[in-house]
Design an enzyme around this catalytic site. Structure first.
Site, PDB file in Angstrom:
ATOM      1  N   ARG A  51      -7.982 -44.489  -0.526  1.00  0.00           N
ATOM      2  CA  ARG A  51      -8.053 -43.865  -0.350  1.00  0.00           C
ATOM      3  C   ARG A  51      -8.778 -42.378  -1.297  1.00  0.00           C
ATOM      4  NH1 ARG A  51      -5.139 -43.635   5.084  1.00  0.00           N
ATOM      5  NH2 ARG A  51      -5.432 -46.011   5.697  1.00  0.00           N
ATOM      6  N   THR A  52      -9.614 -41.517  -0.715  1.00  0.00           N
ATOM      7  CA  THR A  52      -9.623 -40.344  -1.770  1.00  0.00           C
ATOM      8  C   THR A  52      -8.650 -39.796  -0.323  1.00  0.00           C
ATOM      9  OG1 THR A  52     -11.887 -41.279  -1.833  1.00  0.00           O
ATOM     10  CG2 THR A  52     -10.958 -38.524  -2.138  1.00  0.00           C
ATOM     11  N   LEU A  53      -8.005 -38.968  -1.614  1.00  0.00           N
ATOM     12  CA  LEU A  53      -7.144 -37.423  -0.778  1.00  0.00           C
ATOM     13  C   LEU A  53      -7.182 -36.290  -1.264  1.00  0.00           C
ATOM     14  CD1 LEU A  53      -3.984 -39.628  -1.427  1.00  0.00           C
ATOM     15  CD2 LEU A  53      -4.593 -39.478   0.738  1.00  0.00           C
ATOM     16  N   ASN A  90     -11.884 -43.247   4.180  1.00  0.00           N
ATOM     17  CA  ASN A  90     -12.252 -42.883   3.021  1.00  0.00           C
ATOM     18  C   ASN A  90     -13.769 -42.262   2.570  1.00  0.00           C
ATOM     19  OD1 ASN A  90     -12.037 -43.591   0.067  1.00  0.00           O
ATOM     20  ND2 ASN A  90     -12.527 -45.576   0.254  1.00  0.00           N
TER      21      ASN A  90
END
Lengths: 198, 245
Positions: free
Chosen positions: B22-24, B126
């Site tokens: 996932r994009t954080l 995400n």
């Protein structure tokens, strides 16, 4: 080990208010056209009212009735019960007898047929005013009394304009322009009114 | 658990397979994009900066690209996600061309596609970490819209992302009107970009202005804005408050 808190939310609150009032042979649905995010206004001209019936009509070979649509919307919302559509809806139309029909929802699909309703950031300001002006019979009465208003169509439209003019004064997320849609036996009519832009 | 595992799980780096994808947070980011409708089409401006946190790391990032024959896409936010979106759109336009039916995707269609992509990614937690500006003209109809990283989309006569929302939008609300000429449109955009240059720390003084009309897309070569720093207050900034912090 502490569970990591998400630093990003999939939700945003774009504000705005909407109202619907059911009459003996009409239904008025209105919403402001402001879209906000935090303290910003993204646009002053965003319509929050949609017409929904084409797919049903193609599949069932008849116009979609308001109660059928009400159930569809409820199911659509509940389908995402564990990651909800963060949307507060009001559904308006005419029932099979041509009487005005308003359904009000929460974010996960719980719904109820009512004579009038408001949702959104200005609902706390608008709803008490509607309760006062439309003198709704108590929902506790048996047999259940119809909450459909005896007001005429133009009176109901004026009432809606008053509601929004007031809500705009005190709710920062409501304003810019009011879009009013009136449904009756003749079809659909759209009307606009300017609201304060501050 | 071993020491390494416990450390990694504290930082949320161990999880199920999907978590690690996932994009954080964004890494290399572009700042504001500003766009407006004018007489013949859409004008869009963006600087060429790619920041790596507080470092102005890259200064030749093209943040506006033509899409198909009728659209122009500008992006702010994570540059790698913008490049990924360009790949998705490449495929979209390719399939559109392969139909070979005389029709081609206009800005409305591309905007709708992008909205779906952004919204579906946010549903999976995400997101593509971008704010996208999509402008174009097809069959005489001008179109200018925006999509945020969570899929909020709308159209308007002028849009801006990031700091542009705070600094450029008020100027546009005051000075934009229908049927701006090309020169007036550029002057207005430059006014917005200049304010952003003075006040946005991630802005760089190297920008491009793109124009899209019925005829097609033109993206200007990079150039700089004239700035003025000779205010008397800057000559002796502490004159009113000697010895203050």
């Amino acid at each position: 080990m502490v569970k990591q808190q998400p630093n990003w939310s999939p939700y945003d609150n774009n504000g705005g208010s909407c109202v619907a009032i059911a009459g003996a042979d009409y239904c008025v649905i209105a919403a402001d056209t402001r879209m906000s995010s935090g303290y910003n206004i993204l646009t002053r001209d965003y319509s929050k009212i949609c017409k929904l019936h084409l797919i049903y009509q193609h599949q069932h070979n008849k116009q979609m009735s308001c109660p059928a649509m009400a159930q569809l919307l409820s199911n659509t919302l509940y389908y995402k019960r564990f990651f909800p559509y963060y949307a507060f809806n009001v559904l308006g139309g005419l029932d099979n007898e041509g009487k005005g029909c308003v359904f009000t929802y929460d974010a996960v699909g719980s719904y109820e047929r009512v004579g009038y309703s408001s949702q959104g950031s200005g609902s706390t300001l608008i709803m008490p005013f509607l309760d006062n002006q439309l003198k709704s019979p108590s929902p506790l009465l048996l047999p259940a009394q119809d909450a459909v208003t005896p007001l005429s169509e133009s009176e109901a439209v004026d009432l809606v304009k008053t509601c929004f003019a007031s809500a705009t004064e005190r709710d920062i997320y409501t304003g810019d322009r009011l879009e009013i849609v009136v449904l009756n036996a003749d079809g659909i009519r759209r009307e606009y009114m300017e609201l304060r832009k501050d | 658990m071993s020491y390494m595992d416990s450390k990694m799980s504290q930082h949320g780096l161990i999880g199920s397979e999907s978590d690690s994808q996932r994009t954080l947070y964004p890494y290399v980011t572009g700042t504001s994009v500003v766009a407006l409708k004018y007489k013949d089409g859409i004008l869009m401006a963006a600087d060429m900066g790619g920041s790596y946190g507080s470092t102005l790391r890259y200064k030749t990032v093209e943040r506006m690209k033509p899409i198909g024959k009728h659209s122009l896409l500008g992006a702010s936010g994570e540059i790698s996600d913008f490049q990924e979106i360009l790949r998705y759109l490449d495929e979209l336009i390719l399939y559109d061309n392969m139909w070979d039916d005389g029709n081609s995707f206009g800005p409305k269609e591309v905007h709708n596609y992008l909205t779906r992509v952004m919204y579906n990614r946010r549903n999976k937690f995400n997101p593509l970490w971008n704010s996208l500006v999509l402008g174009g003209v097809k069959n005489g109809q001008k179109y200018l819209g925006m999509v945020s990283m969570i899929g909020v989309n709308f159209e308007d006569n002028h849009v801006a992302t990031g700091f542009g929302n705070h600094l450029a939008r008020p100027i546009l609300r005051d000075e934009w009107h229908e049927n701006l000429s090309f020169e007036d449109g550029v002057k207005l955009l430059e006014k917005c970009m200049r304010v952003l240059l003075y006040r946005d720390r991630s802005a760089v003084n190297k920008l491009q202005i793109a124009k899209i009309t019925e005829e097609g897309v033109t993206i200007s070569p990079p150039y700089s804005l004239k700035t003025f720093w000779g205010f008397s207050a800057f000559h002796n900034p502490t004159v009113g408050a000697e010895g203050s912090w």
